[in-house]
Design a protein around this motif. Sequence first.
Motif, mmCIF file in Angstrom:
data_model
loop_
_atom_site.group_PDB
_atom_site.id
_atom_site.type_symbol
_atom_site.label_atom_id
_atom_site.label_comp_id
_atom_site.label_asym_id
_atom_site.label_seq_id
_atom_site.Cartn_x
_atom_site.Cartn_y
_atom_site.Cartn_z
ATOM 1 N N SER A 9 32.101 100.849 35.832
ATOM 2 C CA SER A 9 31.987 101.906 36.842
ATOM 3 C C SER A 9 30.732 101.774 37.701
ATOM 4 O O SER A 9 30.516 102.578 38.613
ATOM 5 N N THR A 11 28.090 101.532 40.274
ATOM 6 C CA THR A 11 28.127 101.666 41.727
ATOM 7 C C THR A 11 26.694 101.590 42.235
ATOM 8 O O THR A 11 25.823 102.311 41.739
ATOM 9 N N LEU A 13 24.466 101.770 45.763
ATOM 10 C CA LEU A 13 24.384 102.037 47.205
ATOM 11 C C LEU A 13 22.941 101.814 47.637
ATOM 12 O O LEU A 13 22.025 102.412 47.078
ATOM 13 N N ARG A 39 27.865 110.755 46.364
ATOM 14 C CA ARG A 39 28.790 109.702 46.786
ATOM 15 C C ARG A 39 28.849 108.580 45.755
ATOM 16 O O ARG A 39 29.934 108.109 45.384
ATOM 17 N N ALA A 40 27.689 108.142 45.280
ATOM 18 C CA ALA A 40 27.663 107.063 44.288
ATOM 19 C C ALA A 40 28.342 107.508 42.991
ATOM 20 O O ALA A 40 29.122 106.742 42.397
ATOM 21 N N ILE A 43 32.170 107.529 43.347
ATOM 22 C CA ILE A 43 32.751 106.189 43.276
ATOM 23 C C ILE A 43 32.771 105.706 41.826
ATOM 24 O O ILE A 43 33.775 105.153 41.354
ATOM 25 N N ALA A 44 31.679 105.935 41.090
ATOM 26 C CA ALA A 44 31.629 105.521 39.683
ATOM 27 C C ALA A 44 32.716 106.223 38.873
ATOM 28 O O ALA A 44 33.404 105.590 38.063
ATOM 29 N N ARG A 46 35.528 107.463 39.953
ATOM 30 C CA ARG A 46 36.843 106.944 40.361
ATOM 31 C C ARG A 46 37.095 105.557 39.766
ATOM 32 O O ARG A 46 38.210 105.245 39.348
ATOM 33 N N ARG A 47 36.067 104.735 39.729
ATOM 34 C CA ARG A 47 36.226 103.401 39.137
ATOM 35 C C ARG A 47 36.584 103.493 37.653
ATOM 36 O O ARG A 47 37.358 102.684 37.145
ATOM 37 N N GLU A 76 21.879 103.918 41.886
ATOM 38 C CA GLU A 76 22.749 103.262 40.910
ATOM 39 C C GLU A 76 23.400 104.325 40.036
ATOM 40 O O GLU A 76 22.693 105.137 39.426
ATOM 41 N N LYS A 78 26.575 105.148 37.061
ATOM 42 C CA LYS A 78 27.639 104.672 36.183
ATOM 43 C C LYS A 78 27.963 105.743 35.151
ATOM 44 O O LYS A 78 27.132 106.598 34.842
#
Length: 169
Positions: A9, A11, A13, A39-40, A43-44, A46-47, A76, A78
């Motif tokens: 996961s 991420t 940015l 935002r980061a 994304i984590a 969702r991953r 960073e 996760k």
Amino acid sequence: MTPKHPIDSLTILTDLVLPSETNPLNNLFGGELLARMDRAASIAARRHSRRITVTASVNHVAFNRSIPLGSVVTVEAKVSRAFKTSMEIFIDVWIEDRESGTRSKANEAIYTFVAVDETGNPVAVPELIPQTEEEKSRFDAALRRRQLSLVLAGKMNPHEATELKALFM
């Protein structure tokens, strides 16, 4: 569901701090940093889940160092622990020295995201298996943080918070 590892996961940015993102002291607005972290973390989450995810809570934010105009900022994120439908995301914020390139930790945060289906109903997420010592430490601490949150919200009896009780016994 196949279990996943925190690295799955991860991420990262990286961006510059621009003049329109700073306060009168020429430091990054806290709200701008919160948005970058959200935002980061999104994304984590969702991953990890491969689902739509929504921010459930911002559990902890530490603004330990100001981030000056022109800085290179790396966020960073996760997953540190997965529960039934929610995930705790641990976020580290780094700034890079302009001359030496040395990175130093400026801030950190912990967010909780929930995986949902297309109608907004929570759905199950994969188990998380930590690998590194830091991941294992964050994984263990996530359960204590979750139990504390549930006790404070009145959703868990304090006597059932076994991980919290273990800290004091």
